[in-house]
Scaffold this motif. Structure first.
Motif, mmCIF file in Angstrom:
data_model
loop_
_atom_site.group_PDB
_atom_site.id
_atom_site.type_symbol
_atom_site.label_atom_id
_atom_site.label_comp_id
_atom_site.label_asym_id
_atom_site.label_seq_id
_atom_site.Cartn_x
_atom_site.Cartn_y
_atom_site.Cartn_z
ATOM 1 N N ASP A 1 1.959 38.725 10.159
ATOM 2 C CA ASP A 1 1.443 40.090 10.129
ATOM 3 C C ASP A 1 2.191 40.789 8.995
ATOM 4 O O ASP A 1 3.382 41.080 9.116
ATOM 5 C CB ASP A 1 1.732 40.753 11.481
ATOM 6 C CG ASP A 1 1.333 42.228 11.504
ATOM 7 O OD1 ASP A 1 1.276 42.853 10.426
ATOM 8 O OD2 ASP A 1 1.120 42.754 12.609
ATOM 9 N N HIS B 1 3.475 45.635 6.607
ATOM 10 C CA HIS B 1 4.401 46.411 5.774
ATOM 11 C C HIS B 1 4.753 45.698 4.463
ATOM 12 O O HIS B 1 5.674 46.116 3.769
ATOM 13 C CB HIS B 1 5.676 46.730 6.559
ATOM 14 C CG HIS B 1 5.404 47.615 7.729
ATOM 15 N ND1 HIS B 1 5.419 48.992 7.652
ATOM 16 C CD2 HIS B 1 5.064 47.306 9.010
ATOM 17 C CE1 HIS B 1 5.121 49.498 8.842
ATOM 18 N NE2 HIS B 1 4.898 48.498 9.679
ATOM 19 N N LYS C 1 -1.110 51.233 5.540
ATOM 20 C CA LYS C 1 0.256 51.564 5.129
ATOM 21 C C LYS C 1 0.324 51.576 3.589
ATOM 22 O O LYS C 1 -0.065 52.561 2.989
ATOM 23 C CB LYS C 1 1.221 50.586 5.793
ATOM 24 C CG LYS C 1 1.016 50.650 7.318
ATOM 25 C CD LYS C 1 1.971 49.835 8.098
ATOM 26 C CE LYS C 1 1.544 49.683 9.549
ATOM 27 N NZ LYS C 1 1.508 50.908 10.340
HETATM 28 C C1 LIG Z 1 3.593 45.194 11.925
HETATM 29 C C2 LIG Z 1 2.371 45.976 12.279
HETATM 30 N N1 LIG Z 1 1.256 45.322 12.589
HETATM 31 C C3 LIG Z 1 0.120 45.971 12.891
HETATM 32 C C4 LIG Z 1 0.069 47.334 12.917
HETATM 33 C C5 LIG Z 1 -1.208 48.020 13.300
HETATM 34 O O1 LIG Z 1 -1.932 48.361 12.172
HETATM 35 P P1 LIG Z 1 -3.001 49.548 12.218
HETATM 36 O O2 LIG Z 1 -2.250 50.806 12.089
HETATM 37 O O3 LIG Z 1 -3.892 49.249 11.057
HETATM 38 O O4 LIG Z 1 -3.700 49.422 13.532
HETATM 39 C C6 LIG Z 1 1.198 48.062 12.569
HETATM 40 C C7 LIG Z 1 1.141 49.542 12.502
HETATM 41 O O5 LIG Z 1 1.525 50.275 13.336
HETATM 42 C C8 LIG Z 1 2.382 47.373 12.256
HETATM 43 O O6 LIG Z 1 3.512 48.042 11.961
#
Ligand SMILES: Cc1ncc(COP(=O)(O)O)c(C=O)c1O
Length: 383
Positions: free
Chosen positions: A207, A210, A240
């Motif tokens: 994931d 960031h 982000k």
């Molecule tokens: C590591 C991580 N994965 C996924 C998400 C979720 O992304 P989104 O804000 O597009 O739903 C976030 C955000 O809060 C995140 O920090």
């Protein structure tokens, strides 16, 4: 009170007592790095808009043009009539940036993770999850109903131990980790994870919410390594560093075809609005052509850690762990009184006893602004 209200009040009462009731504060992010709360101007050091694209003139113009051309909303899910032409273009661009055969757009990063994981593994399978993985990776793992083992944060030996003991009992195995850890700002050892995954027949999913835009010359955390390791499942978000909204998976064509056929959080939700997709495309134009700009958030984070004598940052996220929740929230309030917006992060987002101030740096922050922040931090005795 009705039983429903009694239930809600009873659930909240202990949280109020522990200082864990959340307040959602109106914040007017009127310009890059700037915010107003209750009319008061603040310098913001707690936004994920690392490259300030939410206020970039070209990004905003692209969103406005898309509304004029395609309308304010997508009007339906992707599989019905919501799949407007900008989506296919963005999928092509994301796959190219991430070096994969194909990509698939979801309507948020959270929706991506709760769709991807259960599409790949189910109750007979196994998931190995870093203990600091984001909440939506945990949610996706729960939905998959696979046996899930949590390994100690970035601890390859622990992961290896769990794999050696348990991999053989399951037909399929998935290793799941953040690329950049959202509350700690450190990177996962993706080169070693990729090797271990290869050797033990596990699929590796990262994931990189960031990472995109700010790590590896903007291409994400995989590109912090030389050579970039092979990662078959690269998930991320557009909310982000990209400054827009939406989530994605970059992977091989068969995997993406499977997602588009089976991922429930893609099929049963409305497609992203054209403006969000157009904004992301405009942001990618800048990322692809200006890798120097993409380094600025990390450089600013480094200026901050150098000034305070903290360890060098690996990303634009720098936590200062305070410990107790009440003390953390007091520090956040004092910083706000000094003109700086820095949110306190507390349980359950982080584990008990590790509440922290989480600073995030953007390209727009000026050296003098960071110096003013570090002066305040010292004066308040936070560090
Ligand atoms: C590591 C991580 N994965 C996924 C998400 C979720 O992304 P989104 O804000 O597009 O739903 C976030 C955000 O809060 C995140 O920090």
């Amino acid at each position: 009170m009705k039983s429903l209200d009694i239930f809600a009040a009873d659930k909240l009462a202990p949280l109020v007592e522990q200082g864990l009731k959340r307040e959602i504060t109106v914040t007017d992010r009127w310009a890059a790095g700037q915010a107003r709360r209750a009319g008061r101007p603040l310098l913001s050091f707690c936004c994920n808009d690392y490259l300030d694209f939410t206020h970039h003139p070209k990004v905003k113009q692209a969103a406005k043009d898309a509304i004029d051309r395609y309308g304010a909303g997508a009007g339906a899910s992707r599989l019905i009539t919501g799949n407007h032409p900008l989506i296919a273009e963005l999928e092509r661009r994301l796959a190219a940036l991430k070096g994969t055969e194909d990509a698939c757009l979801f309507s948020s990063g959270y929706l991506a993770n709760i769709g991807i994981i259960p599409t790949l593994v189910s109750k007979d399978d196994v998931i190995f999850l870093d203990e600091l993985s984001h909440a939506c990776l945990r949610a996706g793992s729960s939905l998959a109903a696979s046996t899930t083992y949590t390994f100690r944060h970035n601890d390859l030996n622990h992961l290896q131990e769990l794999i050696f003991k348990n991999r053989k009992n399951h037909p399929r195995a998935l290793i799941v980790t953040d690329g950049v850890f959202s509350m700690d700002g450190d990177l996962a050892p993706l080169d070693q994870l990729a090797q271990l995954a290869r050797e033990t027949d596990c699929w590796l999913m990262t994931d990189d919410a960031h990472g995109i835009g700010v790590i590896g010359a903007g291409r994400g955390s995989r590109h912090a390594f030389d050579p970039p390791p092979a990662i078959p499942l690269q998930m991320g978000t557009l909310s982000k560093g990209i400054g827009s909204f939406g989530g994605y998976l970059c992977a091989s064509k068969p995997v993406i075809d499977l997602m588009k056929t089976r991922a429930r959080s893609l099929i049963y939700t409305t497609a992203l609005p054209p403006a969000s997709v157009a904004a992301a495309l405009a942001a990618l134009d800048i990322i692809e052509t200006d890798p120097v700009y993409c380094q600025r958030p990390l450089q600013n984070a480094k200026h901050f850690t150098d000034s305070l004598g903290l360890p060098a940052p690996e990303s634009p996220i720098v936590p200062i762990i305070i410990g107790p929740t009440d003390k953390t929230m007091r520090h956040a309030k004092s910083l706000e009184e000094n003109g700086f917006l820095v949110t306190g992060i507390r349980p359950p987002t982080v584990s008990v006893g590790t509440a922290r101030l989480r600073f995030t740096f953007s390209a727009a922050h000026k050296e003098r602004e960071i110096n003013a922040l570090t002066d305040s931090i010292r004066r308040l005795g936070i560090v």
